[in-house]
Design a protein around this motif. Sequence first.
Motif, PDB file in Angstrom:
ATOM      1  N   MET A 333       4.309  32.033 -38.942  1.00 16.99           N
ATOM      2  CA  MET A 333       3.524  31.075 -38.161  1.00 16.99           C
ATOM      3  C   MET A 333       2.449  30.415 -39.023  1.00 16.99           C
ATOM      4  SD  MET A 333       3.033  33.171 -34.591  1.00 16.99           S
ATOM      5  CE  MET A 333       1.738  32.064 -34.061  1.00 16.99           C
ATOM      6  N   MET A 334       1.961  31.162 -40.039  1.00 19.52           N
ATOM      7  CA  MET A 334       0.928  30.641 -40.944  1.00 19.52           C
ATOM      8  C   MET A 334       1.523  29.921 -42.155  1.00 19.52           C
ATOM      9  SD  MET A 334      -2.062  31.420 -39.683  1.00 19.52           S
ATOM     10  CE  MET A 334      -2.879  32.548 -38.544  1.00 19.52           C
ATOM     11  N   LYS A 335       2.792  29.520 -42.058  1.00 18.48           N
ATOM     12  CA  LYS A 335       3.470  28.681 -43.061  1.00 18.48           C
ATOM     13  C   LYS A 335       3.856  29.422 -44.340  1.00 18.48           C
ATOM     14  CE  LYS A 335       2.707  25.225 -40.269  1.00 18.48           C
ATOM     15  NZ  LYS A 335       3.786  24.762 -39.372  1.00 18.48           N
ATOM     16  N   SER A 336       3.895  30.759 -44.328  1.00 17.56           N
ATOM     17  CA  SER A 336       4.400  31.486 -45.489  1.00 17.56           C
ATOM     18  C   SER A 336       5.923  31.421 -45.487  1.00 17.56           C
ATOM     19  CB  SER A 336       3.953  32.952 -45.451  1.00 17.56           C
ATOM     20  OG  SER A 336       2.555  33.055 -45.587  1.00 17.56           O
ATOM     21  N   ASP A 337       6.535  31.425 -46.684  1.00 15.35           N
ATOM     22  CA  ASP A 337       7.994  31.389 -46.717  1.00 15.35           C
ATOM     23  C   ASP A 337       8.570  32.763 -46.380  1.00 15.35           C
ATOM     24  OD1 ASP A 337       8.099  33.046 -49.081  1.00 15.35           O
ATOM     25  OD2 ASP A 337       7.702  31.287 -50.299  1.00 15.35           O
ATOM     26  N   HIS A 338       9.896  32.826 -46.229  1.00 12.80           N
ATOM     27  CA  HIS A 338      10.556  34.040 -45.760  1.00 12.80           C
ATOM     28  C   HIS A 338      10.277  35.225 -46.688  1.00 12.80           C
ATOM     29  CE1 HIS A 338      13.656  36.798 -44.389  1.00 12.80           C
ATOM     30  NE2 HIS A 338      14.203  36.785 -45.586  1.00 12.80           N
ATOM     31  N   GLN A 339      10.392  35.027 -47.995  1.00 13.42           N
ATOM     32  CA  GLN A 339      10.230  36.145 -48.919  1.00 13.42           C
ATOM     33  C   GLN A 339       8.795  36.656 -48.965  1.00 13.42           C
ATOM     34  OE1 GLN A 339      12.225  34.395 -52.443  1.00 13.42           O
ATOM     35  NE2 GLN A 339      13.488  36.225 -52.402  1.00 13.42           N
ATOM     36  N   GLU A 340       7.839  35.737 -48.944  1.00  7.12           N
ATOM     37  CA  GLU A 340       6.429  36.160 -48.933  1.00  7.12           C
ATOM     38  C   GLU A 340       6.117  36.940 -47.671  1.00  7.12           C
ATOM     39  OE1 GLU A 340       2.008  34.178 -48.517  1.00  7.12           O
ATOM     40  OE2 GLU A 340       3.544  33.030 -49.605  1.00  7.12           O
ATOM     41  N   ALA A 341       6.624  36.461 -46.521  1.00 11.75           N
ATOM     42  CA  ALA A 341       6.382  37.137 -45.249  1.00 11.75           C
ATOM     43  C   ALA A 341       7.024  38.520 -45.233  1.00 11.75           C
ATOM     44  CB  ALA A 341       6.918  36.291 -44.096  1.00 11.75           C
ATOM     45  N   MET A 342       8.247  38.629 -45.760  1.00  8.61           N
ATOM     46  CA  MET A 342       8.936  39.922 -45.805  1.00  8.61           C
ATOM     47  C   MET A 342       8.194  40.911 -46.695  1.00  8.61           C
ATOM     48  SD  MET A 342      11.642  40.497 -43.976  1.00  8.61           S
ATOM     49  CE  MET A 342      12.407  41.806 -44.925  1.00  8.61           C
ATOM     50  N   GLU A 343       7.766  40.437 -47.847  1.00 10.42           N
ATOM     51  CA  GLU A 343       7.067  41.327 -48.775  1.00 10.42           C
ATOM     52  C   GLU A 343       5.757  41.821 -48.174  1.00 10.42           C
ATOM     53  OE1 GLU A 343       6.371  41.546 -53.560  1.00 10.42           O
ATOM     54  OE2 GLU A 343       6.378  39.582 -52.608  1.00 10.42           O
ATOM     55  N   ARG A 344       5.021  40.936 -47.522  1.00  8.87           N
ATOM     56  CA  ARG A 344       3.772  41.352 -46.887  1.00  8.87           C
ATOM     57  C   ARG A 344       4.040  42.351 -45.766  1.00  8.87           C
ATOM     58  NH1 ARG A 344       0.371  36.798 -44.098  1.00  8.87           N
ATOM     59  NH2 ARG A 344       1.037  35.737 -46.003  1.00  8.87           N
ATOM     60  N   ALA A 345       5.096  42.123 -44.996  1.00  8.93           N
ATOM     61  CA  ALA A 345       5.435  43.018 -43.892  1.00  8.93           C
ATOM     62  C   ALA A 345       5.773  44.415 -44.398  1.00  8.93           C
ATOM     63  CB  ALA A 345       6.609  42.440 -43.102  1.00  8.93           C
ATOM     64  N   VAL A 346       6.521  44.498 -45.501  1.00  9.58           N
ATOM     65  CA  VAL A 346       6.895  45.806 -46.053  1.00  9.58           C
ATOM     66  C   VAL A 346       5.688  46.493 -46.668  1.00  9.58           C
ATOM     67  CG1 VAL A 346       8.272  46.955 -47.823  1.00  9.58           C
ATOM     68  CG2 VAL A 346       9.298  45.134 -46.448  1.00  9.58           C
ATOM     69  N   LEU A 347       4.900  45.760 -47.412  1.00  9.39           N
ATOM     70  CA  LEU A 347       3.795  46.344 -48.155  1.00  9.39           C
ATOM     71  C   LEU A 347       2.650  46.795 -47.244  1.00  9.39           C
ATOM     72  CD1 LEU A 347       3.124  46.990 -51.062  1.00  9.39           C
ATOM     73  CD2 LEU A 347       2.124  44.725 -51.312  1.00  9.39           C
ATOM     74  N   MET A 348       2.474  46.131 -46.091  1.00 11.95           N
ATOM     75  CA  MET A 348       1.341  46.442 -45.217  1.00 11.95           C
ATOM     76  C   MET A 348       1.767  47.157 -43.942  1.00 11.95           C
ATOM     77  SD  MET A 348      -0.971  42.971 -45.604  1.00 11.95           S
ATOM     78  CE  MET A 348      -2.485  43.811 -45.139  1.00 11.95           C
ATOM     79  N   SER A 349       2.945  47.772 -43.938  1.00 13.25           N
ATOM     80  CA  SER A 349       3.469  48.354 -42.701  1.00 13.25           C
ATOM     81  C   SER A 349       2.918  49.743 -42.406  1.00 13.25           C
ATOM     82  CB  SER A 349       4.999  48.427 -42.775  1.00 13.25           C
ATOM     83  OG  SER A 349       5.413  49.239 -43.864  1.00 13.25           O
ATOM     84  N   GLN A 350       2.244  50.365 -43.350  1.00 11.99           N
ATOM     85  CA  GLN A 350       1.772  51.748 -43.164  1.00 11.99           C
ATOM     86  C   GLN A 350       0.378  51.796 -42.553  1.00 11.99           C
ATOM     87  OE1 GLN A 350      -0.480  50.257 -46.052  1.00 11.99           O
ATOM     88  NE2 GLN A 350       1.679  50.378 -46.532  1.00 11.99           N
ATOM     89  N   GLY A 351      -0.005  52.982 -42.083  1.00 10.57           N
ATOM     90  CA  GLY A 351      -1.393  53.207 -41.703  1.00 10.57           C
ATOM     91  C   GLY A 351      -2.204  53.473 -42.958  1.00 10.57           C
ATOM     92  N   GLY A 352      -3.530  53.619 -42.798  1.00 10.53           N
ATOM     93  CA  GLY A 352      -4.369  53.748 -43.982  1.00 10.53           C
ATOM     94  C   GLY A 352      -5.430  54.817 -43.872  1.00 10.53           C
ATOM     95  N   GLU A 353      -6.230  54.902 -44.940  1.00  9.96           N
ATOM     96  CA  GLU A 353      -7.225  55.966 -45.050  1.00  9.96           C
ATOM     97  C   GLU A 353      -8.327  55.857 -44.003  1.00  9.96           C
ATOM     98  OE1 GLU A 353      -7.593  52.655 -47.960  1.00  9.96           O
ATOM     99  OE2 GLU A 353      -6.104  54.218 -47.651  1.00  9.96           O
ATOM    100  N   PHE A 354      -8.611  54.638 -43.506  1.00 10.11           N
ATOM    101  CA  PHE A 354      -9.666  54.511 -42.499  1.00 10.11           C
ATOM    102  C   PHE A 354      -9.218  55.063 -41.146  1.00 10.11           C
ATOM    103  CE2 PHE A 354     -11.165  51.188 -45.484  1.00 10.11           C
ATOM    104  CZ  PHE A 354     -12.417  51.721 -45.715  1.00 10.11           C
TER     105      PHE A 354
END
Length: 619
Positions: A333-354
Amino acid sequence: MDHSSTAASHAADAAHGAGFDLVPVVILLAAAVFAVPLFKRLGLGSVLGYLAAGLVLGPSGLRLIAEPEAVLHAAELGVVLFLFIIGLEMQPRRLWALRHQIFGLGIAQVALCGALLTGVGVLLGYSLPIAFLFGMGFVLTSTAIVMQILQERGELNSEPGQKMVSVLLLEDLAIVPLLAVVALLSPATGDQSLTARVIGFGVAIGAVLVLIFLGRRIMNPVFSALAAAKIREVMTAGALLVVLGAALLMQSAGLSMAMGAFLAGVLLSTSSFRHQLEADVEPFRGILLGLFFLAVGMSLELAVVFENAGLIAIGVIGFMLVKSVAIYALARMMKSDHQEAMERAVLMSQGGEFAFVLYTTANASGLIDGPTNAVFTATVIVSMMVTPFALIAYRRFMPARTQSLEGVEVAHDMSERVLLIGFGRFGQIASQTLLGQGHAISIIDNDVEMIEAAARFGFKIYYGDGRRLDILHAAGAPTADLVLICVDDKEATNRIAELIRDEFPLVKVMARSFDRAHALELRHIGVEYEIRELFESAISFGAEAIRILGAEEHEIREVVAGVRVRDKLRFEAQMLGDVRSGTDLLLSNAVEQAKEGGVRTPAETRPRPEPTKADTSAE
């Protein structure tokens, strides 16, 4: 006698380190030294190496470390120092330029993922408040994992990397209102007055303003005074004082320690001491961040995982899948291409230390019980351990990123006399002499950003990869008089040179080489001329050095000529494979030949010392 013997005993104990147990320290260092290189060699990444080593060392493994919680609390300083260094890279104007991403993309991602993950928590059978707590903890992506991976890949300053950094900063800020929500929902503090909450908010704002004032008015004069003392360890202590002091100030005000360190880094990013601070903090950051990942691995209780295996497995899969889909949809929706969106989705899919901070606070305030906290924490830790595997799978099954060629012309039917391949820093300078003589040049490059940037300065560059034979044909290599290979890649240079030699043997080729070994490879391939990219600049640099030290111009010319002669002779001997006599003999022969040609050796050009009084009297 008794007193003296007791004192001696204490002294001996102190000398042998009796008051400090080195065994856990040695175990942790050994685990990092062996596990991390092994996992990197296997292509699994350093983060997974740390996590796996921690799991083996902790209560669920060999039980060599009895209290992982204590290690985790100390190791959180690694995340703090990491964000300080990130802050040093983020100058205020650059951070201001990212404000729309931080407060636009960041808020949108936190809100969307929070709503969806709360729904998943309800489906898992939790009440709405508990499901909200569970889901929002998982929304807070692991800053340590994402930043570490981006740094290892050199993508922190790329556009996709900056978007992820922006979201992570907003998520770090989100921990503050989330802790306030926990206070509102918890039975122990639900009766807190509105006045107390307003005061708490005011204290937080005041702490930020105090830190900004100290950063702008106090820190630079302090570091100037420390630098004037010329004591390295004091500068290091000052750097750590700034980081830990800012973290403590923010923590005391109810904010995130990491956010305080990041803000301190931003305030010092324009300081003349920025690079010194980064150099001083970096070793501590690396060790403590690795220790943090080890502690996370140790904190995973396999007994809890096995006892609640179904719930945790469903939670990890459900949360990661839903969060990934939400991140991907928002990125598109924010105009990122398919590969950038996929990579962000995979890389940020986990929970975190906070999430650990949020769940521990909720447990302490009575909002959730101990077993629930253990399940929530285990879910987040498992998701952190799954992320490197998910990233490996993504890289294996997804095609490599392709550049958009919108507005860029592809090489086609080019027919100039000179073909230049690669318009980076080397090719840009090399082209100037040709253009100055009025030669027409065809230029190809496979970096779209470079092509667009060059177009703004009037350079017409075509898109094309010189390693492809069809591109070389389209770029006019068969009819060119001369091909200049100026790419910043040894393997690519060799491949292009081999293609031209095999397909267009009459075309003359000049190439940029990386070092002497690469230059020898290119000569064996058959290029007419090669030059090491640093050779001429290094000779000029050395010539200027002896000029500053007082050498005359004719001496400089003679010394430089000697360097060139010796290098040429050495190179020719290596071309012939004549290495039997060794470098020293080769150099001595070169010196003799240089002397025969009227070139003086460095010893001869060195100014003779003035005779001493003793020498004069002896004469």
